[in-house]
Scaffold this motif. Sequence first.
Motif, PDB file in Angstrom:
ATOM      1  N   ASP A 396       0.849  -1.190   0.000  1.00 50.48           N
ATOM      2  CA  ASP A 396       0.000   0.000   0.000  1.00 50.48           C
ATOM      3  C   ASP A 396       0.885   1.240   0.000  1.00 50.48           C
ATOM      4  OD1 ASP A 396      -1.962   1.880   0.174  1.00 50.48           O
ATOM      5  OD2 ASP A 396      -2.546   1.433   2.246  1.00 50.48           O
ATOM      6  N   SER A 397       1.356   1.630  -1.171  1.00 48.87           N
ATOM      7  CA  SER A 397       2.259   2.771  -1.294  1.00 48.87           C
ATOM      8  C   SER A 397       1.860   3.598  -2.504  1.00 48.87           C
ATOM      9  CB  SER A 397       3.712   2.303  -1.419  1.00 48.87           C
ATOM     10  OG  SER A 397       3.878   1.482  -2.551  1.00 48.87           O
ATOM     11  N   ASN A 398       2.492   4.748  -2.649  1.00 51.23           N
ATOM     12  CA  ASN A 398       2.135   5.678  -3.718  1.00 51.23           C
ATOM     13  C   ASN A 398       2.768   5.281  -5.043  1.00 51.23           C
ATOM     14  OD1 ASN A 398       4.850   7.253  -4.007  1.00 51.23           O
ATOM     15  ND2 ASN A 398       4.445   7.203  -1.820  1.00 51.23           N
ATOM     16  N   VAL A 399       2.436   6.057  -6.073  1.00 57.94           N
ATOM     17  CA  VAL A 399       2.895   5.762  -7.432  1.00 57.94           C
ATOM     18  C   VAL A 399       4.413   5.853  -7.541  1.00 57.94           C
ATOM     19  CG1 VAL A 399       2.739   6.465  -9.849  1.00 57.94           C
ATOM     20  CG2 VAL A 399       0.716   6.583  -8.371  1.00 57.94           C
ATOM     21  N   MET A 403       6.888   2.895  -8.889  1.00 61.21           N
ATOM     22  CA  MET A 403       7.800   3.047 -10.027  1.00 61.21           C
ATOM     23  C   MET A 403       9.228   2.685  -9.625  1.00 61.21           C
ATOM     24  SD  MET A 403       6.317   6.602 -11.658  1.00 61.21           S
ATOM     25  CE  MET A 403       7.677   6.708 -12.805  1.00 61.21           C
ATOM     26  N   VAL A 404       9.649   3.131  -8.438  1.00 68.22           N
ATOM     27  CA  VAL A 404      10.994   2.800  -7.962  1.00 68.22           C
ATOM     28  C   VAL A 404      11.143   1.294  -7.785  1.00 68.22           C
ATOM     29  CG1 VAL A 404      12.596   3.055  -6.034  1.00 68.22           C
ATOM     30  CG2 VAL A 404      11.341   5.042  -6.873  1.00 68.22           C
ATOM     31  N   GLU A 405      10.090   0.661  -7.261  1.00 69.21           N
ATOM     32  CA  GLU A 405      10.123  -0.797  -7.073  1.00 69.21           C
ATOM     33  C   GLU A 405      10.338  -1.522  -8.403  1.00 69.21           C
ATOM     34  OE1 GLU A 405       7.040  -4.350  -7.169  1.00 69.21           O
ATOM     35  OE2 GLU A 405       6.285  -2.374  -6.612  1.00 69.21           O
ATOM     36  N   TYR A 456       6.322  15.425  -2.250  1.00 74.29           N
ATOM     37  CA  TYR A 456       5.765  14.799  -3.446  1.00 74.29           C
ATOM     38  C   TYR A 456       6.476  13.481  -3.767  1.00 74.29           C
ATOM     39  CZ  TYR A 456       3.020  18.947  -4.644  1.00 74.29           C
ATOM     40  OH  TYR A 456       2.105  19.973  -4.642  1.00 74.29           O
ATOM     41  N   VAL A 457       7.802  13.473  -3.616  1.00 72.68           N
ATOM     42  CA  VAL A 457       8.582  12.275  -3.947  1.00 72.68           C
ATOM     43  C   VAL A 457       8.178  11.104  -3.061  1.00 72.68           C
ATOM     44  CG1 VAL A 457      10.907  11.284  -3.897  1.00 72.68           C
ATOM     45  CG2 VAL A 457      10.532  13.549  -4.896  1.00 72.68           C
ATOM     46  N   VAL A 458       7.926  11.371  -1.776  1.00 73.96           N
ATOM     47  CA  VAL A 458       7.587  10.292  -0.838  1.00 73.96           C
ATOM     48  C   VAL A 458       6.086  10.164  -0.652  1.00 73.96           C
ATOM     49  CG1 VAL A 458       9.775  10.420   0.384  1.00 73.96           C
ATOM     50  CG2 VAL A 458       7.884  11.849   1.129  1.00 73.96           C
ATOM     51  N   GLY A 459       5.321  10.646  -1.620  1.00 73.88           N
ATOM     52  CA  GLY A 459       3.891  10.400  -1.611  1.00 73.88           C
ATOM     53  C   GLY A 459       3.072  11.292  -0.713  1.00 73.88           C
TER      54      GLY A 459
END
Length: 639
Positions: A396-399, A403-405, A456-459
Amino acid sequence: MLQEFVDNVIAVTKESVKTFTYESLNNIARFINGISALLLTLLPGKGNILEGISGWELKPALRGPRLPRWMERSSAISAETPHLSRTGPSKKSFHIRHQFLQRTTDRRRGVFEDLHLAIEIFIESVFDIVHKGAHYVLSPSEVWQKLSCWIHGSGRDNSPVVDVPTANIGSDNPVPTERKTVYRHSLNTDSRTCEDVITELGYPFEAIKVVTSDGYVLLLERIPRRDSRKVVLLQHGILDSSMGWVSNGVVGSPAFAAYDQGYDVFLGNLRGLVSREHIDKNISSYKYWKYSVNEHGTKDMPAIIEEIHKIKTSELGKSQPLSGEETEDQNGKIQNLEVQASQEGSIEDQPYKLCAVCHSLGGAVMLMYVVTSRIAHKPHRLSRLVLLSPAGFHEDSNVVFSMVEKMILFVGPVLAPLIPGLYIPTRFFRMLLNKLARDFHNYPALGGLVQTLMGYVVGGDSSNWVGVLGLPHYNMDDMPGVSFHVALHLAQIKRAKKFQMYDYGSPAANMEAYGTPEPLDLGAHYGLIDIPVDLVAGQRDRVISPSMVKKHYKLMRKSGVEVSYNEFEYAHLDFTFSHREELLSYVMSRLLLGTDPGKGRIKQTTVRLRKPKKVQSEIEESMECRAKEESDELAGRTV
């Protein structure tokens, strides 16, 4: 008269040039700050970030020395309340403000301040040359005199050099000795260590080197109470160090709060984050950084906790009860104490009670340590776990994280040999980041823009990311890093949607490591956890969302673990880097349950703490109920 007139002209010209360059630099700063403020007003939902902030209105922020951000609050409170606790260093809290003010005279400068200083030094040097040239032009006789002395060699200074012996007042050996002065140019970066912070505040300190089974040398730091049977281990998260537990000074730091409550405090540091040491001095960078979360949980944590066990059993004057070695009983039979050490009674037989407070990745590491220790029938030595926003589940994480994953999983096999560790490699770039952090503080609009972009970077996580960059453990001499395999391991966990150990990439490799084709699922073995666990989530945490912490809770409760769950209105970094009195009160109350068996144990209930005032009231109510029960029991015995 002519000489005096020329000197005045040179002085006025020099000041005019300095003023012009200073104003030009300030205009550039105003421009950057103004553009940052404009961008903040255009970003959706961020227009009000400048409300209540002074200094953003296109004004220069070059100012004199001041207290570091993370010590301003603690020093002010310490000056007002000189006696913090009966057990704490109440004598020295009286002098805290004076120590800080003396310390800030050489505080780090930002990039703009360094640029302004360099330009001013350059101008002074140029005009000094011009002044000397004009002086020689207007005084030709002095020029001829110096040339004559130089030609005939009489210009050399033949006077004897006298070394004046000196002695320090009050020294043990007052014999005069010659002293040599070595000039060291300071780059004005804040490179204080955890030891510096602890000792400056008047607390005792001890540094312990711990060697893991695979040769890594870890730094275990301590605020010692050698006669205390209450012990707490504070374990940091990713890209952090022990500094996070003391970064808020006397009043707002968990380490000092635990010490003041009578605990022997240990501060753990994982490999690769502070002390990048290894017994093999010639180890390559590739080999050093080749580790995942597995090694944190199965190598680092056992070494740290066994070192604590060794120290405490030695100090408290009791031999180690169950060491895992084989001994011979009275009948001549061999008993394997390793199995016996895994029983519940082994913890009760310890001369101390050890609790662990862990944040983020540190929570996942501690859970892995407990589960794998129980599987191997080894004692984990722990009495209670308090996990603040623990890692382990991340689906359950942001976009951005998704993408990093996918990028890490796709290019991981290629990048792992090329980029084994993620860190800033050179002192110059570490110094630059350290100084930029100061500029973000000097120019609030610029700092607000960076803070917003980081959010923004960390959701959307609202942690004080800019403030964290200004902490001393992000300095030019040392800075936490992370292995690429740790990042790859977290990406694997996110993809698998379960808390598992490292996937070596093939069934054969996993079979060799775990005895199964798939990596070991730690969540499926939560039933082995035989100690109480307190889970804490942040409602504004976008790095590890409350739903992921709840997943830990549900699995533990389903497995019969004695577990509690609470929520605070915090972001991810607020658990360690922000002064949160309600959190400290809650953590101290949980530790009390782990170190004092007479206080009872928690029930498997879910409690959400949305208002900070509720925490203190609940603690007071529980303490009143316990006091009433004890008095009723005592009265019954008397009758």
